[in-house]
Design a protein around this motif. Sequence first.
Motif, mmCIF file in Angstrom:
data_model
loop_
_atom_site.group_PDB
_atom_site.id
_atom_site.type_symbol
_atom_site.label_atom_id
_atom_site.label_comp_id
_atom_site.label_asym_id
_atom_site.label_seq_id
_atom_site.Cartn_x
_atom_site.Cartn_y
_atom_site.Cartn_z
ATOM 1 N N GLU A 66 0.982 -1.562 0.324
ATOM 2 C CA GLU A 66 0.069 -0.005 -0.197
ATOM 3 C C GLU A 66 0.787 1.123 -0.168
ATOM 4 O O GLU A 66 -0.026 2.396 0.080
ATOM 5 C CB GLU A 66 -1.101 -0.234 1.414
ATOM 6 N N TYR A 67 2.370 1.503 0.156
ATOM 7 C CA TYR A 67 3.076 2.366 0.650
ATOM 8 C C TYR A 67 4.519 2.200 0.037
ATOM 9 O O TYR A 67 4.674 0.566 0.794
ATOM 10 C CB TYR A 67 2.936 2.485 2.032
ATOM 11 N N ILE A 68 4.739 2.746 -0.494
ATOM 12 C CA ILE A 68 7.117 2.470 -0.811
ATOM 13 C C ILE A 68 7.299 3.745 -0.250
ATOM 14 O O ILE A 68 6.924 4.826 0.028
ATOM 15 C CB ILE A 68 6.711 2.606 -2.521
ATOM 16 N N MET A 69 8.458 3.335 0.215
ATOM 17 C CA MET A 69 9.206 4.192 1.236
ATOM 18 C C MET A 69 10.519 3.553 0.752
ATOM 19 O O MET A 69 10.884 2.347 0.166
ATOM 20 C CB MET A 69 9.159 3.385 2.604
ATOM 21 N N GLY A 70 11.261 4.875 0.282
ATOM 22 C CA GLY A 70 12.469 5.169 0.217
ATOM 23 C C GLY A 70 13.642 5.145 0.721
ATOM 24 O O GLY A 70 13.442 5.410 2.515
ATOM 25 N N THR A 71 15.055 4.464 1.140
ATOM 26 C CA THR A 71 16.003 4.892 2.425
ATOM 27 C C THR A 71 16.890 5.987 1.623
ATOM 28 O O THR A 71 16.523 6.025 0.586
ATOM 29 C CB THR A 71 17.427 3.645 1.853
ATOM 30 N N ALA A 72 16.899 6.442 2.669
ATOM 31 C CA ALA A 72 18.300 8.078 2.243
ATOM 32 C C ALA A 72 19.513 8.045 2.132
ATOM 33 O O ALA A 72 20.089 6.701 2.998
ATOM 34 C CB ALA A 72 17.798 8.874 3.314
ATOM 35 N N THR A 73 19.921 8.157 0.498
ATOM 36 C CA THR A 73 19.609 8.792 0.267
ATOM 37 C C THR A 73 19.819 8.440 -1.515
ATOM 38 O O THR A 73 18.390 8.800 -1.859
ATOM 39 C CB THR A 73 20.340 10.653 -0.103
ATOM 40 N N ALA A 74 20.718 7.210 -1.379
ATOM 41 C CA ALA A 74 20.387 6.790 -2.845
ATOM 42 C C ALA A 74 18.709 5.772 -3.550
ATOM 43 O O ALA A 74 18.620 6.236 -4.444
ATOM 44 C CB ALA A 74 22.015 5.461 -3.267
ATOM 45 N N GLY A 75 18.318 5.706 -2.281
ATOM 46 C CA GLY A 75 16.827 4.528 -2.490
ATOM 47 C C GLY A 75 15.657 5.359 -3.007
ATOM 48 O O GLY A 75 14.763 5.841 -2.933
ATOM 49 N N ILE A 76 15.799 6.978 -2.386
ATOM 50 C CA ILE A 76 14.749 7.777 -3.209
ATOM 51 C C ILE A 76 14.307 8.190 -3.804
ATOM 52 O O ILE A 76 13.236 7.880 -4.470
ATOM 53 C CB ILE A 76 14.864 9.075 -2.162
ATOM 54 N N ALA A 77 15.091 8.401 -4.374
ATOM 55 C CA ALA A 77 14.423 8.647 -5.927
ATOM 56 C C ALA A 77 13.876 7.184 -7.205
ATOM 57 O O ALA A 77 13.269 7.171 -7.544
ATOM 58 C CB ALA A 77 15.669 9.112 -7.218
ATOM 59 N N HIS A 78 15.141 6.253 -6.455
ATOM 60 C CA HIS A 78 13.877 4.844 -6.783
ATOM 61 C C HIS A 78 13.115 4.408 -6.388
ATOM 62 O O HIS A 78 11.973 4.334 -7.315
ATOM 63 C CB HIS A 78 15.237 4.241 -6.985
ATOM 64 N N ALA A 79 12.704 4.360 -5.553
ATOM 65 C CA ALA A 79 10.837 4.727 -4.910
ATOM 66 C C ALA A 79 10.327 5.294 -5.233
ATOM 67 O O ALA A 79 8.667 5.394 -5.407
ATOM 68 C CB ALA A 79 11.767 4.967 -3.453
ATOM 69 N N ALA A 80 10.572 6.650 -5.387
ATOM 70 C CA ALA A 80 9.256 7.704 -6.317
ATOM 71 C C ALA A 80 9.671 7.417 -7.377
ATOM 72 O O ALA A 80 8.126 7.034 -7.647
ATOM 73 C CB ALA A 80 10.305 8.867 -6.460
ATOM 74 N N LEU A 81 9.994 6.455 -8.545
ATOM 75 C CA LEU A 81 9.554 6.385 -9.953
ATOM 76 C C LEU A 81 9.332 5.383 -9.390
ATOM 77 O O LEU A 81 8.302 4.957 -10.306
ATOM 78 C CB LEU A 81 10.896 5.687 -10.139
ATOM 79 N N VAL A 82 9.419 3.908 -8.647
ATOM 80 C CA VAL A 82 8.717 2.842 -8.590
ATOM 81 C C VAL A 82 7.206 3.024 -8.088
ATOM 82 O O VAL A 82 6.323 2.244 -8.621
ATOM 83 C CB VAL A 82 9.431 1.997 -7.579
#
Length: 213
Positions: A66-82
């Motif tokens: 139900e929700y995508i969470m990214g890891t700072a900082t390198a995972g943020i952009a990938h999380a947003a795109l996914v």
Amino acid sequence: MEKIVAKELLNIKAVFLNPTNPFTWASGIKSPIYCDNRMTLSYPKTRKMIEKALSEKIKEVYPDCEYIMGTATAGIAHAALVADILNLPMGYVRSSSKDHGRSNMIEGLVIPYAKVVVVEDLISTGGSCINVVNTLKEAGFIVQGVVAIFSYNLPKAEKVFKDNHVAYHAISNYDVLKDIAVELNYINPKDIPKLNKWKENPSDESWMDTKKA
């Protein structure tokens, strides 16, 4: 897909393998591999392939996410795109609390009991990723698991995730990369014993003295 991603990471120089002249990680560990998945963002074709693969993995393994969470900082952009592909809300977890405002660790809407999947760019020892998972759990989220672009497949990470009862899935990994690197003549097949020795225990620098077969 694991092989396709590994080949692409080598091609765009997001991953380097150098068994004879190792890299030094921030921790001081001497390593035959260096991975910088931020590079994938600069290549539209590669970026689209990776985000699609991450999205498909989430739909396969965590269909009720139900929700995508990214890891700072390198995972943020990938999380947003996914999250955009899956049409899901997205947020990210800081490596440390802000020293101003509300002192947030979690950026984004906090929804207790929401089923979350964490998007990570790289899994090495697993410690920082588990910190993210625990932060989300403490905030009331139900963390279903972690998906990553690449994993070193280190025994230490396997143990950390197992001990914390967290599952993770990477769309490519170190073991696949080694084979692809040999196929592409990127490394000498005689260097494989060194690469295998390093994976057993990265802190043991004796892998650098392993004689070529």
